[in-house]
Motif scaffolding. Sequence first.
Motif, PDB file in Angstrom:
ATOM      1  N   ALA A  91      31.478 -43.216   9.497  1.00 53.67           N
ATOM      2  CA  ALA A  91      31.636 -44.656   9.268  1.00 53.67           C
ATOM      3  C   ALA A  91      32.770 -45.209  10.119  1.00 53.67           C
ATOM      4  O   ALA A  91      33.813 -44.571  10.281  1.00 53.67           O
ATOM      5  N   LEU A  92      32.559 -46.393  10.651  1.00 54.53           N
ATOM      6  CA  LEU A  92      33.583 -47.151  11.371  1.00 54.53           C
ATOM      7  C   LEU A  92      33.901 -48.392  10.557  1.00 54.53           C
ATOM      8  O   LEU A  92      33.005 -49.188  10.251  1.00 54.53           O
ATOM      9  N   ILE A  93      35.187 -48.551  10.189  1.00 51.15           N
ATOM     10  CA  ILE A  93      35.597 -49.634   9.293  1.00 51.15           C
ATOM     11  C   ILE A  93      36.672 -50.469   9.969  1.00 51.15           C
ATOM     12  O   ILE A  93      37.758 -49.964  10.286  1.00 51.15           O
ATOM     13  N   THR A  94      36.405 -51.752  10.196  1.00 46.33           N
ATOM     14  CA  THR A  94      37.444 -52.633  10.714  1.00 46.33           C
ATOM     15  C   THR A  94      38.282 -53.139   9.543  1.00 46.33           C
ATOM     16  O   THR A  94      37.790 -53.290   8.430  1.00 46.33           O
ATOM     17  N   GLY A  95      39.558 -53.391   9.805  1.00 48.66           N
ATOM     18  CA  GLY A  95      40.448 -53.748   8.701  1.00 48.66           C
ATOM     19  C   GLY A  95      40.560 -52.610   7.706  1.00 48.66           C
ATOM     20  O   GLY A  95      40.717 -52.838   6.503  1.00 48.66           O
ATOM     21  N   GLY A  96      40.501 -51.377   8.211  1.00 49.30           N
ATOM     22  CA  GLY A  96      40.490 -50.210   7.331  1.00 49.30           C
ATOM     23  C   GLY A  96      41.860 -49.702   6.947  1.00 49.30           C
ATOM     24  O   GLY A  96      41.969 -48.707   6.245  1.00 49.30           O
ATOM     25  N   ASP A  97      42.894 -50.380   7.383  1.00 48.11           N
ATOM     26  CA  ASP A  97      44.251 -49.912   7.110  1.00 48.11           C
ATOM     27  C   ASP A  97      44.722 -50.216   5.698  1.00 48.11           C
ATOM     28  O   ASP A  97      45.606 -49.528   5.171  1.00 48.11           O
ATOM     29  N   SER A  98      44.169 -51.239   5.066  1.00 43.54           N
ATOM     30  CA  SER A  98      44.701 -51.675   3.777  1.00 43.54           C
ATOM     31  C   SER A  98      43.617 -52.368   2.964  1.00 43.54           C
ATOM     32  O   SER A  98      42.497 -52.591   3.431  1.00 43.54           O
ATOM     33  N   GLY A  99      43.972 -52.718   1.733  1.00 45.60           N
ATOM     34  CA  GLY A  99      43.091 -53.520   0.894  1.00 45.60           C
ATOM     35  C   GLY A  99      41.732 -52.902   0.667  1.00 45.60           C
ATOM     36  O   GLY A  99      41.592 -51.689   0.435  1.00 45.60           O
ATOM     37  N   ILE A 100      40.697 -53.739   0.737  1.00 45.15           N
ATOM     38  CA  ILE A 100      39.332 -53.273   0.529  1.00 45.15           C
ATOM     39  C   ILE A 100      38.971 -52.201   1.541  1.00 45.15           C
ATOM     40  O   ILE A 100      38.362 -51.180   1.199  1.00 45.15           O
ATOM     41  N   GLY A 101      39.345 -52.409   2.801  1.00 39.93           N
ATOM     42  CA  GLY A 101      39.005 -51.448   3.844  1.00 39.93           C
ATOM     43  C   GLY A 101      39.552 -50.064   3.556  1.00 39.93           C
ATOM     44  O   GLY A 101      38.862 -49.061   3.770  1.00 39.93           O
ATOM     45  N   ARG A 102      40.797 -49.980   3.075  1.00 37.76           N
ATOM     46  CA  ARG A 102      41.372 -48.678   2.739  1.00 37.76           C
ATOM     47  C   ARG A 102      40.603 -48.020   1.605  1.00 37.76           C
ATOM     48  O   ARG A 102      40.278 -46.821   1.668  1.00 37.76           O
ATOM     49  N   SER A 103      40.310 -48.767   0.567  1.00 41.27           N
ATOM     50  CA  SER A 103      39.601 -48.197  -0.573  1.00 41.27           C
ATOM     51  C   SER A 103      38.204 -47.733  -0.178  1.00 41.27           C
ATOM     52  O   SER A 103      37.737 -46.677  -0.620  1.00 41.27           O
ATOM     53  N   VAL A 104      37.536 -48.504   0.676  1.00 39.78           N
ATOM     54  CA  VAL A 104      36.216 -48.102   1.165  1.00 39.78           C
ATOM     55  C   VAL A 104      36.321 -46.795   1.951  1.00 39.78           C
ATOM     56  O   VAL A 104      35.503 -45.882   1.783  1.00 39.78           O
ATOM     57  N   ALA A 105      37.335 -46.671   2.801  1.00 40.46           N
ATOM     58  CA  ALA A 105      37.528 -45.451   3.585  1.00 40.46           C
ATOM     59  C   ALA A 105      37.700 -44.241   2.668  1.00 40.46           C
ATOM     60  O   ALA A 105      37.115 -43.175   2.906  1.00 40.46           O
ATOM     61  N   VAL A 106      38.491 -44.397   1.614  1.00 44.26           N
ATOM     62  CA  VAL A 106      38.747 -43.294   0.688  1.00 44.26           C
ATOM     63  C   VAL A 106      37.475 -42.900  -0.057  1.00 44.26           C
ATOM     64  O   VAL A 106      37.149 -41.706  -0.174  1.00 44.26           O
ATOM     65  N   LEU A 107      36.736 -43.879  -0.556  1.00 46.87           N
ATOM     66  CA  LEU A 107      35.526 -43.541  -1.311  1.00 46.87           C
ATOM     67  C   LEU A 107      34.426 -42.999  -0.406  1.00 46.87           C
ATOM     68  O   LEU A 107      33.669 -42.107  -0.813  1.00 46.87           O
ATOM     69  N   VAL A 123      35.617 -40.801   8.841  1.00 51.35           N
ATOM     70  CA  VAL A 123      35.893 -42.233   8.946  1.00 51.35           C
ATOM     71  C   VAL A 123      36.740 -42.548  10.177  1.00 51.35           C
ATOM     72  O   VAL A 123      37.712 -41.843  10.474  1.00 51.35           O
ATOM     73  N   ALA A 124      36.379 -43.609  10.871  1.00 50.29           N
ATOM     74  CA  ALA A 124      37.231 -44.211  11.895  1.00 50.29           C
ATOM     75  C   ALA A 124      37.639 -45.583  11.389  1.00 50.29           C
ATOM     76  O   ALA A 124      36.796 -46.335  10.884  1.00 50.29           O
ATOM     77  N   ILE A 125      38.933 -45.904  11.493  1.00 52.87           N
ATOM     78  CA  ILE A 125      39.393 -47.214  11.028  1.00 52.87           C
ATOM     79  C   ILE A 125      40.048 -47.973  12.176  1.00 52.87           C
ATOM     80  O   ILE A 125      40.678 -47.384  13.051  1.00 52.87           O
ATOM     81  N   VAL A 126      39.876 -49.272  12.146  1.00 52.56           N
ATOM     82  CA  VAL A 126      40.478 -50.177  13.121  1.00 52.56           C
ATOM     83  C   VAL A 126      41.513 -51.038  12.405  1.00 52.56           C
ATOM     84  O   VAL A 126      41.258 -51.542  11.308  1.00 52.56           O
ATOM     85  N   HIS A 127      42.682 -51.191  13.020  1.00 51.07           N
ATOM     86  CA  HIS A 127      43.688 -52.107  12.488  1.00 51.07           C
ATOM     87  C   HIS A 127      44.244 -52.941  13.626  1.00 51.07           C
ATOM     88  O   HIS A 127      44.132 -52.580  14.802  1.00 51.07           O
ATOM     89  N   LEU A 128      44.865 -54.067  13.289  1.00 54.74           N
ATOM     90  CA  LEU A 128      45.412 -54.971  14.286  1.00 54.74           C
ATOM     91  C   LEU A 128      46.814 -54.549  14.716  1.00 54.74           C
ATOM     92  O   LEU A 128      47.068 -54.302  15.888  1.00 54.74           O
ATOM     93  N   GLU A 154      48.810 -44.320   6.347  1.00 49.97           N
ATOM     94  CA  GLU A 154      48.652 -44.009   4.929  1.00 49.97           C
ATOM     95  C   GLU A 154      47.170 -43.891   4.567  1.00 49.97           C
ATOM     96  O   GLU A 154      46.786 -43.036   3.752  1.00 49.97           O
ATOM     97  N   THR A 155      46.347 -44.731   5.166  1.00 48.25           N
ATOM     98  CA  THR A 155      44.906 -44.603   4.941  1.00 48.25           C
ATOM     99  C   THR A 155      44.388 -43.289   5.501  1.00 48.25           C
ATOM    100  O   THR A 155      43.591 -42.588   4.861  1.00 48.25           O
ATOM    101  N   LYS A 156      44.842 -42.928   6.685  1.00 53.17           N
ATOM    102  CA  LYS A 156      44.436 -41.664   7.297  1.00 53.17           C
ATOM    103  C   LYS A 156      44.801 -40.486   6.398  1.00 53.17           C
ATOM    104  O   LYS A 156      44.001 -39.558   6.200  1.00 53.17           O
ATOM    105  N   ALA A 157      46.000 -40.520   5.847  1.00 56.06           N
ATOM    106  CA  ALA A 157      46.440 -39.447   4.953  1.00 56.06           C
ATOM    107  C   ALA A 157      45.588 -39.404   3.685  1.00 56.06           C
ATOM    108  O   ALA A 157      45.261 -38.319   3.167  1.00 56.06           O
ATOM    109  N   ALA A 158      45.218 -40.572   3.176  1.00 60.82           N
ATOM    110  CA  ALA A 158      44.393 -40.622   1.965  1.00 60.82           C
ATOM    111  C   ALA A 158      43.000 -40.062   2.224  1.00 60.82           C
ATOM    112  O   ALA A 158      42.417 -39.385   1.360  1.00 60.82           O
TER     113      ALA A 158
END
Length: 318
Positions: free
Chosen positions: A80-96, A104-109, A117-121
């Motif tokens: 999965a590739l998630i934009t805004g994945g560093d925090s909030g909804i995006g972080r929780s989606v990455a974890v689940l 998971v790949a996450i994009v942040h600004l 912290e999301t990566k560690a989670a």
Amino acid sequence: MSSSRTAQKQREIQTQVERADKKKKPRSTGAMQAGARRYPEPPLPQVHQDKPGAEHELPLAPMYDAPFYKGSDKLKDKVALITGGDSGIGRSVAVLFAREGADVAIVHLDEAKDAEETKAAVAKEGRRCVVMKGDVKDPKFCRAAVEKTIKEFGHLDILVNNAAFQVHTQDIEDLSDEHFDETLKTNLYGYFYMAKAAVPHLKNGSAIINTGSVTGLEGSKELLDYSMTKGGIHAFTRALASQLVPKGIRVNAVAPGPVWTPLNPSDKQAEDVEKFGLQTPMKRAAQPEEIAPAYVFLASPQTSSYITGEILPIVGGY
């Protein structure tokens, strides 16, 4: 029954209702708590952040890890590739997603600490996470993000468009061209660019999930531009879903109501943040972990194989 008897019966019913109306009504018990654990209620901390906002600096940490949520391989070996994945909804989606077996790949600004912290989670869930810094308004970056995801993991199965820009204005005359442009290009162009880059790599059974909003359903008088983009995202979701049916790619959106993330403390004034979510029937904002399971549902072909082009509102009882 004669008309006079009917009129008398109606008066009797009216009297019964009037008596019931006069009875003492039970007091409100405050915010609705129907989850697996108790969630924060207003008053929330009076806090205001500079854009783009930082989750690690919030005095009340958003609840994202859903300790009660048990994975069952719904996304086993998916990517999965998630934009805004560093925090909030995006972080929780990455974890689940990770808990369900996805890498998971996450994009942040510009939120490096939150992203780490999301990566560690995600790593705590036993899955890999790639972090990318960039601006979704840039089509070259969007293409590069997709390419890096595939280079790292070998394929791509799920795109979650979640990055967003939101700043209120009370009067249309105060909404500058620059502000309007930033909102539309982040929230609409960014979703388009990411989808355009991802679609050639998605296969039958893949999924795109866009983050809409209750403001796209009802509008918000202080968020003219943001509401416009979220309504546009809903329309984009339905149109793209129709286009991608022959390829077996499902496209859906989640439309949250108020959610406790850095997005709103970096928009609203501190005194307004204190009352955030109070306007909902549940009288509180959601926590990210209350929204993220919907993304799992829409991402997994095990649970939503016959669902595409839908907007799923999670709005606290509107």
